[in-house]
Design an enzyme around this catalytic site. Structure first.
Site, mmCIF file in Angstrom:
data_model
loop_
_atom_site.group_PDB
_atom_site.id
_atom_site.type_symbol
_atom_site.label_atom_id
_atom_site.label_comp_id
_atom_site.label_asym_id
_atom_site.label_seq_id
_atom_site.Cartn_x
_atom_site.Cartn_y
_atom_site.Cartn_z
ATOM 1 N N GLY A 20 0.796 -1.231 0.000
ATOM 2 C CA GLY A 20 0.000 0.000 0.000
ATOM 3 C C GLY A 20 0.827 1.280 0.000
ATOM 4 O O GLY A 20 0.340 2.327 0.412
ATOM 5 N N ASN A 22 1.693 2.980 -2.612
ATOM 6 C CA ASN A 22 1.018 3.914 -3.531
ATOM 7 C C ASN A 22 -0.270 4.457 -2.912
ATOM 8 O O ASN A 22 -0.615 5.618 -3.117
ATOM 9 C CB ASN A 22 0.707 3.236 -4.869
ATOM 10 N N MET A 95 -3.983 -6.634 -7.186
ATOM 11 C CA MET A 95 -3.498 -7.753 -7.981
ATOM 12 C C MET A 95 -4.615 -8.685 -8.464
ATOM 13 O O MET A 95 -4.408 -9.878 -8.653
ATOM 14 C CB MET A 95 -2.433 -8.540 -7.192
ATOM 15 N N ASN A 112 -4.997 3.000 -13.299
ATOM 16 C CA ASN A 112 -4.111 1.982 -12.742
ATOM 17 C C ASN A 112 -2.671 2.451 -12.846
ATOM 18 O O ASN A 112 -2.334 3.194 -13.766
ATOM 19 C CB ASN A 112 -4.262 0.667 -13.516
ATOM 20 N N HIS A 114 1.190 0.920 -13.227
ATOM 21 C CA HIS A 114 1.836 -0.338 -13.606
ATOM 22 C C HIS A 114 3.353 -0.130 -13.625
ATOM 23 O O HIS A 114 3.832 0.871 -14.153
ATOM 24 C CB HIS A 114 1.328 -0.775 -14.984
#
Ligand code: GAR
Length: 193
Positions: A20, A22, A95, A112, A114
């Site tokens: 977590g 981010n 995920m 999102n 990535h």
């Protein structure tokens, strides 16, 4: 993107599955004056996710939704999102792959992050693949989510140099530090107030 900002900030849910970091950077960003978002809800599929602690620290409503049955899990999440009038979803190390049925409810409203320079290295083990291919650079990407994995329109990217001595772990660390800056930048880019 058409979203009601008005005087109120965009009601946002962050989905995550693990550490977590981010999530934490998004929460910190959401508290800045310049932030167009307010984080109303955090959702995880993993009851052991370390990031869950941020719900308590920052007093944000949290929901743990088991993904044993994907349809049921997604329906539960959709209900929560509706209840909390969520307008924007930020996937941050989440995920699980969301179904078409789910994403069509939030078309153009799911972001999102990535850990690669998309379209290179969709999916998992991005750092290892970049190193094995002897790439000079990798990096991170924030993109809109569509029905295909890691394939929606790119919003922003940040390049990170791969050094000879880099391992998947050391590269992941360097890229993660950039992710924390890139996600807020992407949000500001989309919602220029
Ligand atoms: C981040 O590197 C994120 O980009 C990646 O998982 C990590 C989560 O870290 N996401 C994916 O690989 C999604 N396919 P965090 O939990 O510390 O934010």
């Amino acid at each position: 993107m058409v979203l009601s900002t008005g005087t109120n900030r965009i009601k946002t849910a962050v989905f995550f599955s693990g550490t977590g970091s981010n999530l934490r950077s998004l929460i910190k960003f959401s508290k800045l004056k310049k932030s167009p978002i307010f984080i109303n809800l955090i959702i995880t599929n993993n009851k052991l996710a370390k990031g869950l602690k941020y719900g308590a620290i920052f007093k944000i409503k949290k929901k743990i939704i088991k993904f044993k049955n994907k349809d049921a899990a997604e329906n539960k999440i959709l209900n929560e999102l509706k209840k909390n009038k969520i307008e924007l979803i930020c996937l941050a190390g989440f995920m699980k792959i969301l179904s078409n049925n789910f994403t069509k409810n939030f078309k153009g409203k799911i972001l999102n992050i990535h850990p690669s320079l998309l379209p290179k290295y969709k999916g998992l083990n991005t750092h290892q693949r970049a190193i094995e291919n002897k790439d000079k650079y990798s990096g991170c990407t924030v993109h809109f989510v569509n029905s295909r994995l890691d394939s929606g329109k790119i919003i922003v990217q940040k390049k990170v140099r791969i050094l000879k001595k880099d391992t998947p772990d050391s590269l992941a660390k360097k890229i993660l530090a950039q992710e924390h800056k890139l996600y807020p930048k992407a949000i500001l880019k989309i919602f220029s107030l």
